[in-house]
Enzyme design. Structure first.
Site, PDB file in Angstrom:
ATOM      1  N   LEU A 141       0.867  -1.182   0.000  1.00 53.62           N
ATOM      2  CA  LEU A 141       0.000   0.000   0.000  1.00 53.62           C
ATOM      3  C   LEU A 141       0.903   1.231   0.000  1.00 53.62           C
ATOM      4  O   LEU A 141       2.001   1.197   0.549  1.00 53.62           O
ATOM      5  CB  LEU A 141      -0.877   0.029   1.260  1.00 53.62           C
ATOM      6  CG  LEU A 141      -1.969  -1.043   1.382  1.00 53.62           C
ATOM      7  CD1 LEU A 141      -2.659  -0.924   2.735  1.00 53.62           C
ATOM      8  CD2 LEU A 141      -2.992  -0.931   0.260  1.00 53.62           C
ATOM      9  N   ASP A 142       0.415   2.322  -0.601  1.00 54.32           N
ATOM     10  CA  ASP A 142       1.157   3.589  -0.544  1.00 54.32           C
ATOM     11  C   ASP A 142       1.398   3.973   0.909  1.00 54.32           C
ATOM     12  O   ASP A 142       0.608   3.630   1.794  1.00 54.32           O
ATOM     13  CB  ASP A 142       0.345   4.728  -1.199  1.00 54.32           C
ATOM     14  CG  ASP A 142       0.144   4.520  -2.693  1.00 54.32           C
ATOM     15  OD1 ASP A 142       0.860   3.676  -3.273  1.00 54.32           O
ATOM     16  OD2 ASP A 142      -0.728   5.199  -3.263  1.00 54.32           O
ATOM     17  N   LYS A 143       2.446   4.762   1.110  1.00 55.71           N
ATOM     18  CA  LYS A 143       2.842   5.156   2.472  1.00 55.71           C
ATOM     19  C   LYS A 143       1.671   5.735   3.278  1.00 55.71           C
ATOM     20  O   LYS A 143       1.510   5.433   4.459  1.00 55.71           O
ATOM     21  CB  LYS A 143       3.972   6.191   2.369  1.00 55.71           C
ATOM     22  CG  LYS A 143       4.573   6.555   3.704  1.00 55.71           C
ATOM     23  CD  LYS A 143       5.840   7.384   3.531  1.00 55.71           C
ATOM     24  CE  LYS A 143       6.500   7.603   4.886  1.00 55.71           C
ATOM     25  NZ  LYS A 143       7.850   8.157   4.752  1.00 55.71           N
ATOM     26  N   THR A 145      -1.606   5.378   2.648  1.00 57.11           N
ATOM     27  CA  THR A 145      -2.858   4.615   2.585  1.00 57.11           C
ATOM     28  C   THR A 145      -2.875   3.640   3.753  1.00 57.11           C
ATOM     29  O   THR A 145      -1.845   3.050   4.088  1.00 57.11           O
ATOM     30  CB  THR A 145      -2.934   3.845   1.242  1.00 57.11           C
ATOM     31  OG1 THR A 145      -2.903   4.798   0.179  1.00 57.11           O
ATOM     32  CG2 THR A 145      -4.214   3.023   1.137  1.00 57.11           C
ATOM     33  N   ARG A 243      -5.863   6.722  -7.039  1.00 54.83           N
ATOM     34  CA  ARG A 243      -5.603   8.162  -6.953  1.00 54.83           C
ATOM     35  C   ARG A 243      -5.546   8.789  -8.346  1.00 54.83           C
ATOM     36  O   ARG A 243      -6.127   9.851  -8.599  1.00 54.83           O
ATOM     37  CB  ARG A 243      -4.290   8.385  -6.184  1.00 54.83           C
ATOM     38  CG  ARG A 243      -4.356   7.818  -4.770  1.00 54.83           C
ATOM     39  CD  ARG A 243      -2.981   7.717  -4.124  1.00 54.83           C
ATOM     40  NE  ARG A 243      -2.361   9.032  -3.971  1.00 54.83           N
ATOM     41  CZ  ARG A 243      -1.105   9.205  -3.566  1.00 54.83           C
ATOM     42  NH1 ARG A 243      -0.340   8.158  -3.293  1.00 54.83           N
ATOM     43  NH2 ARG A 243      -0.609  10.417  -3.443  1.00 54.83           N
TER      44      ARG A 243
END
Length: 306
Positions: A141-143, A145, A243
Site C-alpha cells: 500500500l502507498d505510504k 494509505t 488516486r
C-alpha cells in the site's frame, strides 16, 4: 479447526476430501503450482512424509492422511529487523497473517538499514509470539494509505499467494473519499497508467501505460462537505491507481495534494478496507475487514450511509 499447523519447523497438513486421489506430485505441481525449485528441493531431500513415512511422489493421497513438509532452511529464515511499532494484526494462522497498516508508514523498507516499515512491525509481532519463520509481503500500500496487507510466513505459501494475486484471486476492496459529487452510482474507469516524465513519484493516465481498471460504487454523498464516499475494487494493481483514476475524472481523493486534491486531510483519504481470498491450504473462503485506525478519524465524515 484448520487442516494445518506448524510443529517443530514442519508444516503438518491433513489431506482434504477434495484432494482424494491426487498424488503428492499432483498436489504440489498442479493444485498448488508450487515453485519447481522448491518441489525439487523437497523431492531430493526425501523429507516430505505421509503419515510419518517417507514415500514416493506417486503415492495417492486419501482424506485424513497427514503430510509433513520441512520448512526450516536458510532461505526461510532471512531475518527482517524487528521493531515494536504497535502494529495491529487483524487475522493470523500458522502460514499467513494480515496486518492493518497505519498512515505514514511504508509497507517495506525503502532503503537498507531502515527499520520502521510495516514488515519490521510484523517481524516484531512474530518475535514476540515466539515464531521463527520468514515474513514476506504479498502486495503493498502507498505510504499514506491505511488498511489490510497480506503476509506469508513460508516460501510455499508466499509463492501460492503471489500466484493468486497475479491471477486476480485475491480481491481487495478500498474505501476512498473523493472531492465533488460523483453523479453515477457505480461505474468503471478504464485508463492506462504510466509514469509522469516530469515528476519522480507521480503517475498519470497515458495511452502507452499499463492497462488499469478500477470498479467503483458510491456509498454516500456529503453535499455539505462536497465529498463522495466510494468503494473500489481493482482488476490490476498499478502504482497510485485509484488516486490517478479519480483525479482523471476530476474527482481527486480528499487530501491527495499530489493529484490535485485539497488539503482537507493530512493524507489522501484511502483505506484498504477488506481482503477476500480462498485460503491456499484449508481452501476456506476468507473475508477479512480492516477497521479504520486514523486519529482523528478521517472517514467518519460520511461513513454513515443514508
Amino acid at each position: 479447526m484448520e487442516n494445518f499447523q506448524i510443529t517443530n519447523q514442519h508444516l503438518i497438513i491433513d489431506v482434504l476430501q477434495s484432494w482424494n486421489g491426487l498424488t503428492l506430485e499432483n498436489l504440489f505441481r498442479e493444485l498448488w503450482k508450487a515453485p519447481k525449485k522448491l518441489v525439487h528441493e523437497w523431492r531430493m531431500s526425501k523429507k516430505v512424509t505421509v503419515n510419518g513415512n517417507s514415500v514416493t511422489w506417486s503415492t495417492i493421497l486419501n482424506e485424513g492422511d497427514t503430510i509433513s513438509i520441512p520448512l526450516l532452511d536458510h532461505a526461510e529464515n532471512e531475518t527482517v529487523q524487528a521493531t515494536d511499532l504497535g502494529i495491529s494484526i487483524i487475522y493470523e494462522d500458522d502460514v499467513l497473517l494480515i496486518a492493518n497498516k497505519p498512515a505514514g508508514m511504508d509497507t517495506h523498507p525503502s532503503q537498507p538499514g531502515e527499520a520502521h516499515s510495516l514488515i519490521n512491525g510484523v517481524a516484531h509481532h512474530l518475535q514476540k509470539t515466539g515464531q521463527s519463520c520468514m515474513i514476506k509481503h504479498i502486495h503493498r500500500l502507498d505510504k499514506d494509505t491505511t488498511g489490510a496487507v497480506l503476509f506469508a510466513k513460508n516460501r510455499l505459501i508466499g509463492s501460492m499467494l503471489d500466484r493468486m494475486l497475479e491471477e486476480r484471486e485475491i480481491k481487495r476492496t478500498y474505501l476512498a473519499l473523493v472531492e465533488g459529487n460523483i453523479k453515477k452510482n457505480e461505474g468503471e474507469i478504464k485508463e492506462k497508467i504510466g509514469r509522469d516524465r516530469h515528476h519522480a513519484t507521480r503517475r498519470r493516465v497515458s495511452p502507452t501505460g499499463q492497462t488499469a481498471v478500477t470498479h467503483y460504487k458510491v456509498l454516500n454523498r456529503d453535499p455539505k462537505k462536497n465529498l463522495t464516499l466510494v468503494s473500489c475494487t481493482l482488476e490490476s494493481g498499478r502504482t497510485h491507481q485509484i488516486r490517478v483514476h479519480f483525479s482523471h475524472l476530476n474527482h481527486p481523493l480528499a487530501g491527495d495534494t499530489l493529484y490535485g486534491g485539497k488539503k482537507t486531510f493530512p493524507r489522501q483519504a484511502l483505506h484498504a478496507g477488506k481482503i477476500e481470498f480462498t485460503h491456499p491450504i484449508s481452501e476456506k473462503k476468507m473475508s477479512i475487514e480492516a477497521p479504520f485506525i486514523d486519529k482523528p478519524e478521517i472517514f467518519n465524515v460520511t461513513i454513515q450511509t443514508e
